[in-house]
Design a protein around this motif. Structure first.
Motif, PDB file in Angstrom:
ATOM      1  N   MET A   1     -59.485 -14.752 -69.790  1.00 48.84           N
ATOM      2  CA  MET A   1     -58.543 -15.093 -70.835  1.00 48.84           C
ATOM      3  C   MET A   1     -58.520 -16.606 -70.992  1.00 48.84           C
ATOM      4  N   LYS A   2     -58.147 -17.076 -72.162  1.00 49.34           N
ATOM      5  CA  LYS A   2     -57.985 -18.511 -72.406  1.00 49.34           C
ATOM      6  C   LYS A   2     -56.535 -18.876 -72.099  1.00 49.34           C
ATOM      7  N   ALA A   3     -56.335 -20.055 -71.521  1.00 45.96           N
ATOM      8  CA  ALA A   3     -54.988 -20.488 -71.168  1.00 45.96           C
ATOM      9  C   ALA A   3     -54.910 -22.008 -71.176  1.00 45.96           C
TER      10      ALA A   3
ATOM     11  N   ILE B   1     -57.374 -26.502 -72.315  1.00 43.16           N
ATOM     12  CA  ILE B   1     -57.623 -25.106 -72.669  1.00 43.16           C
ATOM     13  C   ILE B   1     -58.872 -24.677 -71.918  1.00 43.16           C
ATOM     14  N   ALA B   2     -58.730 -23.652 -71.072  1.00 46.28           N
ATOM     15  CA  ALA B   2     -59.836 -23.228 -70.218  1.00 46.28           C
ATOM     16  C   ALA B   2     -59.786 -21.720 -70.009  1.00 46.28           C
ATOM     17  N   ASN B   3     -60.879 -21.191 -69.507  1.00 47.22           N
ATOM     18  CA  ASN B   3     -60.901 -19.791 -69.122  1.00 47.22           C
ATOM     19  C   ASN B   3     -60.195 -19.642 -67.785  1.00 47.22           C
ATOM     20  N   ALA B   4     -59.356 -18.626 -67.683  1.00 47.76           N
ATOM     21  CA  ALA B   4     -58.655 -18.317 -66.442  1.00 47.76           C
ATOM     22  C   ALA B   4     -58.922 -16.853 -66.111  1.00 47.76           C
ATOM     23  N   PRO B   5     -58.854 -16.495 -64.831  1.00 51.24           N
ATOM     24  CA  PRO B   5     -59.093 -15.100 -64.476  1.00 51.24           C
ATOM     25  C   PRO B   5     -58.046 -14.183 -65.125  1.00 51.24           C
ATOM     26  N   ASP B   6     -58.475 -12.999 -65.504  1.00 51.46           N
ATOM     27  CA  ASP B   6     -57.523 -12.020 -66.016  1.00 51.46           C
ATOM     28  C   ASP B   6     -56.538 -11.660 -64.909  1.00 51.46           C
TER      29      ASP B   6
ATOM     30  N   ASP C   1     -49.178  -9.010 -73.043  1.00 50.35           N
ATOM     31  CA  ASP C   1     -49.863  -9.889 -73.985  1.00 50.35           C
ATOM     32  C   ASP C   1     -48.790 -10.716 -74.680  1.00 50.35           C
TER      33      ASP C   1
END
Length: 83
Positions: free
Chosen positions: A1-3, A15-20, A31
């Motif tokens: 997910m993006k966070a 803004i980076a990818n983070a683990p679900d 959500d």
């Protein structure tokens, strides 16, 4: 997910990818549709308020959203409920 991720106090959010998120007992995955920004959030992110936060973090005081998944022990919430 993006966070939006805070990697160090005083730095800009990235803004980076983070683990679900992983669903645990007594938990739901939501959500997020809307959230708020606290008036003193800059003091938290800068480190001025000296909160004991383990970095990196995805900051946020809560939100409004729709339940995506529920734990096996859920008794009140169902997938699709607004919370």
């Amino acid at each position: 997910m993006k966070a939006a991720l805070l990697k160090s106090f005083g730095s800009s959010l990235v803004i980076a990818n983070a683990p679900d998120p992983v669903l645990g007992t007594g938990e739901v995955i939501v959500d997020i549709v809307a959230t708020r920004v606290l008036s003193y959030m800059n003091e938290v992110l800068s480190g001025e308020r000296n909160y004991a936060l383990d970095l990196p973090i995805i900051p946020g005081p809560g939100g409004i959203g729709r339940v995506r998944a529920i734990g096996p022990d859920a008794t009140k919430l169902a997938v699709g409920d607004w919370v």
